[in-house]
Design a protein around this motif. Sequence first.
Motif, PDB file in Angstrom:
ATOM      1  N   LEU A 132       0.866  -1.181   0.000  1.00 14.12           N
ATOM      2  CA  LEU A 132       0.000   0.000   0.000  1.00 14.12           C
ATOM      3  C   LEU A 132       0.904   1.233   0.000  1.00 14.12           C
ATOM      4  CD1 LEU A 132      -2.683  -1.100   2.622  1.00 14.12           C
ATOM      5  CD2 LEU A 132      -2.744  -1.372   0.131  1.00 14.12           C
ATOM      6  N   GLU A 133       1.198   1.718  -1.195  1.00 14.24           N
ATOM      7  CA  GLU A 133       2.189   2.786  -1.343  1.00 14.24           C
ATOM      8  C   GLU A 133       1.795   4.051  -0.606  1.00 14.24           C
ATOM      9  OE1 GLU A 133       4.613   5.166  -4.888  1.00 14.24           O
ATOM     10  OE2 GLU A 133       3.118   3.654  -5.404  1.00 14.24           O
ATOM     11  N   LEU A 134       0.520   4.434  -0.681  1.00 10.46           N
ATOM     12  CA  LEU A 134       0.081   5.666  -0.034  1.00 10.46           C
ATOM     13  C   LEU A 134       0.247   5.569   1.482  1.00 10.46           C
ATOM     14  CD1 LEU A 134      -1.204   8.462  -0.267  1.00 10.46           C
ATOM     15  CD2 LEU A 134      -3.452   7.352  -0.270  1.00 10.46           C
ATOM     16  N   VAL A 135      -0.118   4.434   2.054  1.00 10.89           N
ATOM     17  CA  VAL A 135       0.041   4.236   3.496  1.00 10.89           C
ATOM     18  C   VAL A 135       1.510   4.342   3.884  1.00 10.89           C
ATOM     19  CG1 VAL A 135      -0.206   2.586   5.393  1.00 10.89           C
ATOM     20  CG2 VAL A 135      -2.037   2.819   3.706  1.00 10.89           C
ATOM     21  N   ASP A 136       2.370   3.688   3.107  1.00 14.21           N
ATOM     22  CA  ASP A 136       3.807   3.710   3.406  1.00 14.21           C
ATOM     23  C   ASP A 136       4.376   5.123   3.338  1.00 14.21           C
ATOM     24  OD1 ASP A 136       3.731   0.979   3.701  1.00 14.21           O
ATOM     25  OD2 ASP A 136       4.534   0.544   1.703  1.00 14.21           O
ATOM     26  N   ILE A 137       3.975   5.899   2.322  1.00 14.66           N
ATOM     27  CA  ILE A 137       4.485   7.262   2.172  1.00 14.66           C
ATOM     28  C   ILE A 137       4.049   8.136   3.344  1.00 14.66           C
ATOM     29  CG2 ILE A 137       4.281   9.380   0.801  1.00 14.66           C
ATOM     30  CD1 ILE A 137       4.160   7.593  -1.694  1.00 14.66           C
ATOM     31  N   MET A 138       2.783   8.029   3.732  1.00 12.61           N
ATOM     32  CA  MET A 138       2.297   8.865   4.830  1.00 12.61           C
ATOM     33  C   MET A 138       2.956   8.486   6.153  1.00 12.61           C
ATOM     34  SD  MET A 138      -1.698   9.710   4.038  1.00 12.61           S
ATOM     35  CE  MET A 138      -2.243   7.999   4.092  1.00 12.61           C
ATOM     36  N   GLU A 139       3.213   7.193   6.358  1.00 12.99           N
ATOM     37  CA  GLU A 139       3.904   6.773   7.573  1.00 12.99           C
ATOM     38  C   GLU A 139       5.323   7.336   7.591  1.00 12.99           C
ATOM     39  OE1 GLU A 139       3.645   2.532   7.709  1.00 12.99           O
ATOM     40  OE2 GLU A 139       1.584   2.529   8.469  1.00 12.99           O
ATOM     41  N   LYS A 140       5.998   7.304   6.445  1.00 10.22           N
ATOM     42  CA  LYS A 140       7.357   7.853   6.355  1.00 10.22           C
ATOM     43  C   LYS A 140       7.370   9.348   6.654  1.00 10.22           C
ATOM     44  CE  LYS A 140       9.182   8.792   2.349  1.00 10.22           C
ATOM     45  NZ  LYS A 140       9.771   8.705   0.992  1.00 10.22           N
ATOM     46  N   LEU A 141       6.349  10.049   6.182  1.00 15.01           N
ATOM     47  CA  LEU A 141       6.269  11.493   6.377  1.00 15.01           C
ATOM     48  C   LEU A 141       5.660  11.884   7.717  1.00 15.01           C
ATOM     49  CD1 LEU A 141       5.060  12.578   2.810  1.00 15.01           C
ATOM     50  CD2 LEU A 141       7.373  12.679   3.725  1.00 15.01           C
TER      51      LEU A 141
END
Length: 241
Positions: free
Chosen positions: A90-99
Amino acid sequence: MKNKLYSEIAVPIEVPFGFMPGKESERDFTFDKEDCFRDFLLKKGGQTYDVSLDDQGQWYFFISMECDTLDELKLSRQIFRPPYLKDEHLELVDIMEKLEIRPYYEGHDKAYGHVLSLVDNLDTVSAFKQARLANYDGTDDPTIIKKIHFIENEYKGEKTRFISGFETRSFATVTENEFYAKEIHLQGNARTYLKLFIYFARYGKLPSQQMMPRFLGNLWSSTQSLNNAANPALFRDEGVE
């Protein structure tokens, strides 16, 4: 480009940290007011990401994704990781967690979405496929909606169709016009129309007096279950077989 699906995503979020003013640009007269959406940049790990604040005080995270399949498209706007998707990427979930961005939960586990599909011949794209795109449905989703609602234009013999999702916080643009897709839609209209859609869906009003946004607002009204204000003369429908 014709084998890709271009997903423009907006996630309502809690107040972000580390944002700075975005690049200065000319006013977009699509909107009634200059500050309907104020754009900022979020900087992390040497990269910048787009966030925006609307005039009602709600923040959003914006991102564009390329998808190869309907199943990838469906997952592109997943903002939480439910147990049944624990093994999915889940790319969007991963990006938001990173940010360290926290989605603002409002009863949905999916972001607002606007997908673009460039095709050779719109007439050969079935209503079933158009419905899948507009509703961000994957290949394993049941068919519930039995028709599509759309508006269409034609420029130099090439058609562009805007199709509304039904209570899915999403819609689609399907076009034969590669110049429009590359130089106009992806460069601005994808996000501008998504901002209009968000405002309309959240606040029940369209912040624009321009003709095309008004047509889109009427189209979106026609697929809201609790909205009977749409003018049926301004959109078309087609059954899904």
